[in-house]
Design an enzyme around this catalytic site. Structure first.
Site, PDB file in Angstrom:
ATOM      1  N   PHE A 213       0.858  -1.180   0.000  1.00 16.28           N
ATOM      2  CA  PHE A 213       0.000   0.000   0.000  1.00 16.28           C
ATOM      3  C   PHE A 213       0.899   1.237   0.000  1.00 16.28           C
ATOM      4  CE2 PHE A 213      -1.347  -3.198   3.218  1.00 16.28           C
ATOM      5  CZ  PHE A 213      -2.015  -4.005   2.307  1.00 16.28           C
ATOM      6  N   ASP A 215       2.198   4.382   0.504  1.00 22.79           N
ATOM      7  CA  ASP A 215       1.918   5.606   1.253  1.00 22.79           C
ATOM      8  C   ASP A 215       3.181   6.459   1.286  1.00 22.79           C
ATOM      9  OD1 ASP A 215       3.560   4.249   2.979  1.00 22.79           O
ATOM     10  OD2 ASP A 215       2.122   4.129   4.627  1.00 22.79           O
ATOM     11  N   ASP A 283       4.755  -5.332   3.450  1.00 23.48           N
ATOM     12  CA  ASP A 283       4.282  -3.973   3.699  1.00 23.48           C
ATOM     13  C   ASP A 283       4.220  -3.699   5.196  1.00 23.48           C
ATOM     14  OD1 ASP A 283       2.623  -1.512   2.378  1.00 23.48           O
ATOM     15  OD2 ASP A 283       1.780  -2.066   4.313  1.00 23.48           O
TER      16      ASP A 283
END
Length: 306
Positions: A213, A215, A283
């Site tokens: 993810f 970010d 992650d």
């Protein structure tokens, strides 16, 4: 999530500001292939969990709001997760779909016990309204019914969320091509998998399709590990704490190259060790390591997508 993987690869191959260093991937994999710690989903003890539909509703609200904390130096994901947890413990109907549609910024602040306006507060409220409306219209008000409609497929869940909830459509246009990143929709699938330990609402027959993810923490960790290398211009922007425009080439490259690099790391770990590692596990490891190193220079972008 083939769209995410293939378009991330396109960006990595055309990137002007971020380079994925194959030698850096080799070094990291040599060092970590047998040492990736198994980090429990709720290792901080900040999430609500009751092993039922209310947990699913909580996680969907949490991931609706899970973006852009950095403008308030005192605000973090932990504040959001624990604040929503306490609110739900005090009022089991607080995240009912009809109530989500009526939230105000002040009410959200009061739930979180936050003393000042939240970053992108108007957008957060708009997204709560959108989620409440669509849950009520299409899924009987229940995020659990949304999950059940996807037949234990994480990929179908992500696609369904993107189809029904515009605020989760994490797309960008890069050098004339549509790029799909789907950070928060994928996080919801991963949160379900982690919270329910791959059972019940968290059972997916294709959880390995979920990517990382992207970010503002994970790219910083990959850069520190020598997996990503930045152009001098981009490095200067990040080190100076200047904002990177949402949807810009630099922003898309940071996010897409992170996805591509971790997919390459995962593939190499499998080749070298014979073990299957999930991108969601990598992650979580990178994110946990990153938050323990707050001095890492993160890129700053005002965006609802991360």
């Amino acid at each position: 999530m083939e769209q995410v993987k293939s378009t991330a690869a396109f960006v990595a191959n055309c990137s002007s500001h971020v380079v994925v260093d194959s030698a850096g991937i080799e070094r990291v994999v040599e060092n970590i292939q047998d040492k990736i710690p198994k980090i429990e989903w709720d290792f901080e003890g900040i999430h609500y969990f009751d092993d039922g539909p209310l947990t699913v509703q909580y996680l969907f609200v949490l991931d609706t709001l899970n973006f852009c904390f950095w403008p308030d130096k005192d605000l973090s994901y932990d504040d959001l997760a624990s604040g929503l947890k306490e609110a739900l413990q005090n009022d089991k109907s607080v995240f009912d779909a009809d109530r989500l549609q009526k939230f105000t910024g002040l009410q959200l602040r009061n739930l979180l016990k936050w003393p000042r306006p939240l970053p992108l507060e108007d957008e957060r409220i708009r997204l709560l309204h959108e989620v409440g409306f669509e849950l009520e219209r299409s899924f009987g008000g229940k995020a659990s019914k949304l999950v059940q409609s996807c037949g234990k497929s994480a990929a179908k869940l992500v696609a369904t969320i993107a189809s029904h909830f515009p605020g989760f459509r994490d797309h960008s246009v890069y050098k004339g091509h549509q790029i799909f990143l789907y950070k928060r929709a994928q996080i919801f699938a991963a949160d379900l998998y982690g919270a329910f330990k791959g059972q019940g609402y968290g059972e997916f027959n294709d959880i390995s399709s979920v990517t990382i993810f992207a970010d503002y923490i994970v790219p910083a960790m990959l850069q520190k590990l020598g997996v990503l290398k930045y152009s001098s211009t981009l490095a200067s922007i990040i080190e100076s704490n200047n904002e990177i425009v949402s949807g810009s080439e630099e922003e898309v490259e940071l996010r897409a190259c992170s996805i591509y690099a971790v997919e390459k790391m995962r593939d190499l770990i499998t080749v070298k060790s014979g073990k299957q590692v999930l991108s969601v596990e990598l992650d979580l490891w990178l994110w946990a390591y990153g938050v323990q190193n707050p001095s890492l220079p993160h890129h700053r972008t005002l965006s609802i997508y991360y």
